[in-house]
Design a protein around this motif. Sequence first.
Motif: not given
Length: 398
Positions: A98, A85, A104, A368, A96, A366, A352
């Motif tokens: 990925t 990330q 995004s 992941t 942020v 968030w 992150t």
Amino acid sequence: MRRISWMLAMVLVLSVLLAACGKKDAAAVVKDLNEVVGEMESYQGAGVMTLHTGDTPQQYKVEVWHQKPSYYRIALTNAKKDVTQIVLRNDEGVFVLTPSQNKSFRFQSNWPDNQGQVYLYETLIRSITGDTTRQFADEKESYVFDVAANYNTHALVRQKIWLNKSDYAPKQVEVSDSNANVVVDVKFDSFKFGAAFEKDAFDMQRNMTAATKEGGQTGTDSGVTPAEQTGEGGKEPANPQTAPEPDGAVTDGQTGVGGDTEQQGTEGAATGQEGEEPTLAEPEGADSFGVIQPTYAPEGVQLKDDQILEEAGDYSVMLRYEGTYNYTIFEARPQDRAVSLAPSRVLDLGFTLGMVSGDALQTLTWTTDGIEYRITSADLPDNEMVRIATSMQEESGK
């Protein structure tokens, strides 16, 4: 005999004086550090960060770039899952990303000006210069400072910072809790002042496209690859420059999410409005990822129930906890799109950045491994949110 003794004494005195001239005290080092930060134009560092917040330590490769006045690129790679990330700040905002999963998030924030990060040089030096009760040690190749931690969480209390004597570059950082247990440890493998970056090294689209490697994964070894390199499957990467829309709004090249920082999210993104349970739909026919449960819960809190929500082929999970604190965890696999969450604030999760929206009812968001997580609560403190989020990172769906 007396002459020999006198000469020996003079040699000893000169040795002591020469040794003393080579040493610096804490005040002298702090003065030098202020000058280093004041003259610093850019830097590039890389190392390994270990989080000791769960049952087993979690390791992340970390690479950080900074260029004045306020450009940042931090790449965090899960050493076990090999997923990267990227936290990016440029003139258009804070992102942020990925890249391997084309995800995004953009949000309104002055990060990192309003909070510290253990892998940012400015944060470390600010901790040293701002603590008048600092402890100082002069080791063989390092200056070591023991100072108060300043990471916007009561769980982190103290930190030890090792700086290279030759240029004051960071070598290691250990952040501890109130029981002197190391919670976060960062070991720098390299650190260079005055690093030179390509013109669009901090561009969002450049990082989303050029960072993709074989197998759809991203790495931090080479950073942003040359602009002319082809993307996955031999296709040319998207134009790295953002383009103005007819109405003057700036899009991020993903789905036309505007740059208006007051926008309250799109396509079902968390709004942070009190009384709402924000949901984020998943594409039809999406694969199940099971139920991912945190291994940590605050004292006096128990799982009330969990539900698998499947409507029109969508798959998502909701877990409800009650007790000392009451909160809901929502898990879903979001569509490939950029989402603007505003207004929001940044919460450092270690692995992150999370985004907190809402007032009385707050939602931490968030992503992941392609899964978006949200914790919604009216009474859960930030430090408890961080511990819950961290405990979910090494878990697989059940």
